[in-house]
Design an enzyme around this catalytic site. Structure first.
Site, PDB file in Angstrom:
ATOM      1  N   CYS A  10      55.092 109.444  41.472  1.00  0.00           N
ATOM      2  CA  CYS A  10      56.228 110.364  40.558  1.00  0.00           C
ATOM      3  C   CYS A  10      57.347 110.697  41.382  1.00  0.00           C
ATOM      4  O   CYS A  10      58.366 109.723  41.825  1.00  0.00           O
ATOM      5  CB  CYS A  10      55.389 111.591  40.176  1.00  0.00           C
TER       6      CYS A  10
ATOM      7  N   GLU B 166      49.757 109.278  36.987  1.00  0.00           N
ATOM      8  CA  GLU B 166      49.585 110.445  38.203  1.00  0.00           C
ATOM      9  C   GLU B 166      48.429 111.543  37.923  1.00  0.00           C
ATOM     10  O   GLU B 166      48.336 111.813  36.608  1.00  0.00           O
ATOM     11  CB  GLU B 166      50.802 111.342  38.391  1.00  0.00           C
TER      12      GLU B 166
ATOM     13  N   LYS C 101      50.365 112.105  47.965  1.00  0.00           N
ATOM     14  CA  LYS C 101      51.920 112.123  47.477  1.00  0.00           C
ATOM     15  C   LYS C 101      52.334 113.024  48.421  1.00  0.00           C
ATOM     16  O   LYS C 101      52.246 114.051  49.048  1.00  0.00           O
ATOM     17  CB  LYS C 101      52.004 112.783  46.183  1.00  0.00           C
TER      18      LYS C 101
HETATM   19  N1  BAL Z   1      60.720 114.361  37.778  1.00  0.00           N
HETATM   20  C1  BAL Z   1      59.268 115.018  37.820  1.00  0.00           C
HETATM   21  C2  BAL Z   1      58.529 114.765  39.289  1.00  0.00           C
HETATM   22  C3  BAL Z   1      57.174 114.937  39.266  1.00  0.00           C
HETATM   23  O1  BAL Z   1      56.441 115.667  38.663  1.00  0.00           O
HETATM   24  O2  BAL Z   1      56.657 114.569  40.408  1.00  0.00           O
END
Ligand code: BAL
Length: 281
Positions: A140, A40, A108
């Protein structure tokens, strides 16, 4: 199908260094690899409200054009995260670049704490046809919501690419989530996470643990905590075998809401019907 997991450290706020790292990783890919996947926001690291404007890139800008040139040179496709600039707004975006150009860009949808106040949320789940497969991307936090991957399944996604920036202590959350998403949607899932242990003062520690899961939910390959560029072979016949006796996508009874759209280039997307919209950047 041969995929390379670029579980490599990136530097928050250092676009040039991260671009250099990405181009070097692309240059050392095997000649018979089809795709390389990065974490990411790999090009920018995690931006802040103060520096996102200086780090965010237009999808028709110089950084993406350099990556497109590398895709053409190495006859390789590239999935990589970046901070996207578009019409004065910023998005946490993953692009799928092929030797023919930009195949897909996904913003996202689910905003984690580090996204809020920095990025505007995306409003659609996307997939596209790539090398004879339907490929979709999530980023993510998206994978912690079952409906995200189910929307991909409704679009027909067979290979889910997840650019990940999952920090400690949430490593186990993403390991469980990605196995569930692959199994419950009978698709391959490729998750590539950051592995830097001390990212430029944010205090965040990233555990790596990138992983490839098959449509039965079996682990095909997994990385450790450190930097590595792992080559993984996918046996695509598992897709058919996993769906031979039952097919969750066809047999499901409960709808998600939202609508499926398709453009003239075959790009398909699922419009998000947000029940709540996080504060936009
Ligand atoms: N559990 C982390 C989710 C994120 O950083 O998008």
């Amino acid at each position: 199908m041969r995929i390379e997991l670029a579980q490599l450290p990136c530097e928050d706020g250092n676009l040039q260094a991260n671009l250099k790292t990405a181009l070097a990783a692309i240059a050392r890919t095997r000649s018979d690899s089809d795709l390389i996947v990065f974490p990411e926001t790999f090009l920018s690291g995690f931006p802040t409200p103060e520096n996102v404007a200086s780090l965010a890139q237009p999808l028709d800008g110089h950084a993406v054009s350099l990556l497109l040139g590398a895709a053409r040179e190495h006859k390789l496709s590239i999935a990589i995260g970046l901070a996207e600039a578009c019409d004065g707004r910023f998005f946490n975006t993953t692009v799928l670049l092929t030797p023919s150009g930009l195949a897909m860009s996904y913003r996202k949808v689910h905003m984690w704490a580090s996204d809020q106040g920095v990025f505007a949320p995306g409003e659609r789940i996307e997939c596209c046809e790539w090398r004879g497969l339907q490929v979709g991307t999530l980023i993510c936090y998206d994978i912690e919501f079952p409906e995200s991957a189910r929307a991909q399944a409704i679009l027909g996604t067979e290979l889910l690419l997840v650019t990940d920036g999952n920090m400690d202590p949430f490593g186990p959350v993403h390991r469980r989530a990605i196995v569930a998403r692959a199994m419950e949607n009978q698709m391959f899932a490729v998750l590539v996470n950051r592995c830097d242990r001390n990212s430029s003062g944010t205090g965040l520690q990233f555990p790596g643990e990138s992983v490839v899961v098959d449509p039965f939910g079996e682990i095909v390959a997994e990385c450790g905590a450190g930097p590595e560029q792992r080559v993984v072979e996918l046996d695509l016949t598992v897709l058919t075998r996993a769906r031979a006796q039952y097919d969750y996508r066809k047999e499901r009874r409960i709808g998600l809401g939202g609508a499926v759209h398709q453009d003239k280039n075959g790009r398909r997307w699922f419009s998000v019907e947000p029940e709540n919209t996080p504060p936009s950047a």
